[in-house]
Design a protein around this motif. Structure first.
Motif, short mmCIF file in Angstrom:
data_model
loop_
_atom_site.label_atom_id
_atom_site.label_comp_id
_atom_site.label_asym_id
_atom_site.label_seq_id
_atom_site.Cartn_x
_atom_site.Cartn_y
_atom_site.Cartn_z
N MET A 152 0.84 -1.01 -0.13
CA MET A 152 -0.53 -0.43 0.28
C MET A 152 0.79 0.85 0.20
N GLN A 153 0.58 1.98 -1.18
CA GLN A 153 1.83 3.08 -1.27
C GLN A 153 0.76 4.50 -0.14
N PRO A 154 1.27 5.27 0.16
CA PRO A 154 0.75 6.73 0.57
C PRO A 154 -0.48 7.66 0.23
N ASN A 155 -0.57 7.45 -0.94
CA ASN A 155 -1.83 7.56 -1.26
C ASN A 155 -2.90 6.80 -1.62
N LYS A 166 0.88 -1.29 -5.17
CA LYS A 166 2.06 -1.18 -6.07
C LYS A 166 2.79 -2.25 -5.84
N LYS A 167 3.08 -3.30 -6.59
CA LYS A 167 4.07 -4.48 -6.56
C LYS A 167 5.19 -4.19 -6.40
N ILE A 168 6.27 -4.83 -5.30
CA ILE A 168 7.48 -4.64 -4.92
C ILE A 168 8.02 -5.97 -4.91
N THR A 169 9.44 -5.78 -5.51
CA THR A 169 10.18 -7.20 -5.27
C THR A 169 11.37 -6.93 -3.85
N GLU A 170 12.42 -7.22 -2.42
CA GLU A 170 12.20 -6.88 -1.95
C GLU A 170 13.26 -8.16 -2.23
N VAL A 184 2.81 -8.97 6.01
CA VAL A 184 2.25 -7.57 4.69
C VAL A 184 0.65 -8.66 4.14
N SER A 185 -0.27 -7.67 3.83
CA SER A 185 -1.16 -8.22 3.49
C SER A 185 -1.52 -8.91 1.89
N GLY A 186 -2.13 -9.94 1.11
CA GLY A 186 -2.35 -10.56 0.17
C GLY A 186 -1.65 -11.72 -0.74
N ASP A 187 -0.81 -11.53 -1.60
CA ASP A 187 -0.58 -12.75 -1.93
C ASP A 187 1.29 -12.77 -1.71
#
Length: 148
Positions: A13-16, A20-24, A48-51
């Protein structure tokens, strides 16, 4: 100890308010690839939530994790946010009497590059074998999960 570098992709989840899909990148201590994948999914899903999708998994050459941080007064502090990769070359005597270069790789936790240098100096203090620091750089690793 065998450390695996895990590339993990998930929606953040982004501040707005949009996702957004991210990779860490994470490091996890495991015996096999299967265990590493299962452990990293378990750890990241708790935060995190989600897949959660593991998109890369590889064995690293780190021989030790250095997590002892020091504060301005020289006392241990809480775990820092940044992880640094360090390569130290040791020069023990070889069988023929001359020095032999033996590289060792470490992952080090600190808040800044200066603090990381202090932590490494404290770690290497008292080492009787000649050594030099070959590389020292900040990594993209978010967290390191070790067995207790």
């Amino acid at each position: 100890m065998r450390l695996y570098e895990c590339g993990v992709r998930y929606n953040k989840m982004q501040p707005n308010g949009q996702t957004k899909k991210i990779t860490e990148l994470y490091l996890v201590d495991a015996l096999t690839f299967t265990e590493a994948e299962a452990r990293i999914i378990e750890k990241v899903k708790a935060e995190v939530s989600g897949d959660v999708e593991v998109i890369s998994l590889k064995i690293t050459n780190y021989s030790e994790v250095i997590t002892c941080n020091i504060d301005a007064e020289g006392k241990p502090s809480e775990r820092a946010d940044k992880w640094f990769r360090v390569k130290v070359n040791y020069y023990p005597e070889s069988a023929n009497g001359g020095p032999k270069k033996v590289p060792s790789y470490y992952i080090l936790n600190a808040d800044s590059m200066d603090e990381a240098h202090e932590v490494l100096a404290a770690f290497l203090r008292g080492t009787v074998t000649e050594h030099d620091v070959a590389t020292f750089d900040e990594s993209r690793i978010i967290e390191v999960y070790l067995h207790n």
